[in-house]
Design a protein around this motif. Structure first.
Motif, short mmCIF file in Angstrom:
data_model
loop_
_atom_site.label_atom_id
_atom_site.label_comp_id
_atom_site.label_asym_id
_atom_site.label_seq_id
_atom_site.Cartn_x
_atom_site.Cartn_y
_atom_site.Cartn_z
N MET A 185 0.80 -1.11 0.02
CA MET A 185 0.12 -0.03 -0.01
C MET A 185 0.69 1.37 -0.05
SD MET A 185 -2.97 1.23 2.84
CE MET A 185 -4.30 0.05 2.17
N ARG A 186 0.45 2.25 -0.54
CA ARG A 186 1.30 3.50 -0.81
C ARG A 186 1.06 4.25 0.55
NH1 ARG A 186 -1.49 5.92 -6.11
NH2 ARG A 186 -3.12 5.32 -5.07
N LYS A 187 2.01 5.02 0.92
CA LYS A 187 2.15 5.73 1.79
C LYS A 187 2.00 7.33 1.95
CE LYS A 187 6.02 5.76 4.26
NZ LYS A 187 7.04 5.50 5.32
N ILE A 188 1.38 7.96 2.71
CA ILE A 188 1.32 9.44 2.81
C ILE A 188 1.49 9.61 4.17
CG2 ILE A 188 0.02 11.38 2.83
CD1 ILE A 188 -1.78 10.40 0.70
N ILE A 189 2.65 10.70 4.35
CA ILE A 189 3.09 11.06 5.68
C ILE A 189 2.34 12.48 5.99
CG2 ILE A 189 4.92 12.12 7.16
CD1 ILE A 189 6.84 10.29 5.40
N PHE A 190 1.48 12.49 7.24
CA PHE A 190 0.90 13.81 7.41
C PHE A 190 1.65 14.44 8.51
CE2 PHE A 190 -2.09 16.81 8.64
CZ PHE A 190 -2.89 16.82 7.30
N ALA A 191 2.08 15.59 8.10
CA ALA A 191 3.34 16.42 8.81
C ALA A 191 2.58 17.04 10.21
CB ALA A 191 3.82 17.33 7.90
N THR A 192 2.36 16.02 11.08
CA THR A 192 1.99 16.42 12.68
C THR A 192 2.30 15.28 13.30
OG1 THR A 192 -0.02 17.12 13.73
CG2 THR A 192 -0.32 15.40 12.27
N SER A 193 2.28 15.92 14.72
CA SER A 193 2.58 14.72 15.73
C SER A 193 1.29 14.88 16.71
CB SER A 193 3.87 14.92 16.74
OG SER A 193 4.23 16.24 16.08
N ASN A 194 0.16 15.82 16.21
CA ASN A 194 -0.97 15.71 17.16
C ASN A 194 -2.02 14.58 16.86
OD1 ASN A 194 -3.78 16.57 17.87
ND2 ASN A 194 -3.05 18.88 17.71
N GLU A 195 -2.08 13.82 18.03
CA GLU A 195 -2.72 12.66 17.96
C GLU A 195 -4.60 12.73 17.59
OE1 GLU A 195 -2.04 9.56 17.50
OE2 GLU A 195 -0.04 10.32 17.13
N ASP A 242 -6.52 4.96 -0.71
CA ASP A 242 -5.73 3.70 -1.14
C ASP A 242 -4.27 4.02 -0.49
OD1 ASP A 242 -5.54 1.21 -1.63
OD2 ASP A 242 -5.08 1.54 -3.77
N TYR A 243 -4.15 4.54 0.29
CA TYR A 243 -3.07 4.99 1.17
C TYR A 243 -2.94 4.67 2.66
CZ TYR A 243 -1.97 7.91 -2.80
OH TYR A 243 -1.69 8.50 -4.04
N GLU A 244 -1.57 4.40 3.05
CA GLU A 244 -1.43 4.32 4.53
C GLU A 244 -1.25 5.62 4.90
OE1 GLU A 244 1.07 2.17 8.04
OE2 GLU A 244 1.91 2.13 5.82
N VAL A 245 -1.86 6.25 5.89
CA VAL A 245 -1.50 7.65 6.22
C VAL A 245 -0.85 7.48 7.74
CG1 VAL A 245 -2.62 10.07 6.97
CG2 VAL A 245 -3.60 8.38 5.24
N VAL A 246 0.27 8.03 7.89
CA VAL A 246 0.90 7.98 9.08
C VAL A 246 1.36 9.36 9.45
CG1 VAL A 246 1.87 5.54 8.45
CG2 VAL A 246 3.43 7.62 7.77
N SER A 247 1.67 9.42 10.75
CA SER A 247 2.03 10.70 11.46
C SER A 247 3.55 10.65 11.07
CB SER A 247 1.75 10.82 12.76
OG SER A 247 2.43 9.68 13.53
N MET A 248 3.96 11.91 11.67
CA MET A 248 5.58 12.00 11.55
C MET A 248 6.22 11.02 12.61
SD MET A 248 6.14 16.26 11.03
CE MET A 248 7.43 16.32 12.49
N LYS A 249 5.83 10.88 13.82
CA LYS A 249 5.98 10.23 14.75
C LYS A 249 6.32 8.69 14.25
CE LYS A 249 5.48 8.67 19.67
NZ LYS A 249 4.42 8.85 20.69
N GLU A 250 5.01 8.04 13.60
CA GLU A 250 5.04 6.89 12.99
C GLU A 250 6.10 6.68 11.86
OE1 GLU A 250 0.35 6.02 14.02
OE2 GLU A 250 0.97 7.07 12.35
N ALA A 251 6.29 7.80 11.29
CA ALA A 251 7.43 7.75 10.25
C ALA A 251 8.95 7.68 10.58
CB ALA A 251 7.09 8.67 9.10
N GLY A 252 8.98 8.00 12.05
CA GLY A 252 10.28 8.07 12.61
C GLY A 252 10.74 9.38 12.20
N ILE A 253 9.90 10.53 12.22
CA ILE A 253 10.45 11.89 11.89
C ILE A 253 10.43 12.71 13.28
CG2 ILE A 253 10.51 13.96 10.30
CD1 ILE A 253 9.16 11.95 8.46
N ASP A 254 11.44 13.02 13.71
CA ASP A 254 11.12 13.82 15.07
C ASP A 254 12.29 15.20 14.97
OD1 ASP A 254 10.96 14.54 17.81
OD2 ASP A 254 12.48 13.55 18.63
N ILE A 255 11.44 16.03 14.17
CA ILE A 255 11.92 17.48 13.80
C ILE A 255 10.94 18.37 14.22
CG2 ILE A 255 13.44 16.66 12.28
CD1 ILE A 255 11.67 18.36 10.05
N SER A 256 11.56 19.59 14.53
CA SER A 256 10.31 20.83 14.95
C SER A 256 10.35 21.65 13.76
CB SER A 256 10.57 21.37 16.13
OG SER A 256 9.74 22.62 16.15
#
Length: 193
Positions: free
Chosen positions: A1-11, A25-39
């Motif tokens: 499945m294709r992935k989209i990162i949503f640029a937020t860490s707000n649950e 038809d996409y898996e939508v992941v947060s920055m945290k789930e994508a392993g991104i920890d930046i401000s």
């Protein structure tokens, strides 16, 4: 499945986003789930500029399709404040309970017809090929007289939707996700995806 990162860490925001985009038809992941920890510094002066800054930054880091939103509350009596500074209003780490009570105190004694407000949401999508699309949506309402409701997050407990006669924090998640500014903007962006 294709992935989209949503640029937020707000649950709270991610819960809404997943409900609204569940039929994509996409898996939508947060920055945290994508392993991104930046401000990401939101240096824009409009919702559009900030959404683009966030989407572009994460897309350039990851090479993935990235969605980002910038949203906030505009209170007409307060000259559209907090507006683009909604998340940072009264300081980054100030609780929404304090922010909501502050807005209510600024509107103390203000007649209902002068309490008009809106939630604004701008969604930006950045594709790896450099293409960027932006969608903007609003929900009109007014500021109530007290904090009400347990659902939602942010300014939801003070934002009254006249058609429902209650705050967005008193709506069910399903109701909110059919009328909210974020739902309207995401649904418009869905067509682009």
């Amino acid at each position: 499945m294709r992935k989209i990162i949503f640029a937020t860490s707000n649950e709270g925001k991610m819960r809404e986003i997943r409900m609204i985009l569940k039929d994509l038809d996409y898996e939508v992941v947060s920055m945290k789930e994508a392993g991104i920890d930046i401000s990401i510094e939101e240096t824009g002066t409009t919702f559009e500029e900030n959404a683009i800054i966030k989407a572009k930054t994460i897309m350039e880091m990851t090479g993935e399709i990235v969605l980002a939103d910038d949203s906030g509350l505009e209170v007409d009596y307060l000259e559209k404040a907090p507006g683009v500074y909604s998340a940072r209003y009264l300081g980054e780490d100030t609780s929404y309970d304090i922010k909501n009570n502050h807005i209510l105190s600024l509107l103390e004694g203000v007649a209902e017809e002068k309490r008009s407000a809106r939630f604004v949401c701008v969604i930006a999508c950045a594709w790896p090929n450099g293409e960027i699309k932006v969608k903007r949506a609003t929900i009109e309402g007014n500021i109530g007289y007290e904090i009400a409701g347990e659902n939602g997050f942010g300014y939801d407990p003070i934002f009254v939707v006249p058609e429902y006669g209650c705050t967005t924090a008193e709506l069910t998640a399903e109701q909110k996700n059919t009328i909210s500014h974020r739902a309207k903007a995401l649904n418009a962006m869905k067509e682009e995806l």
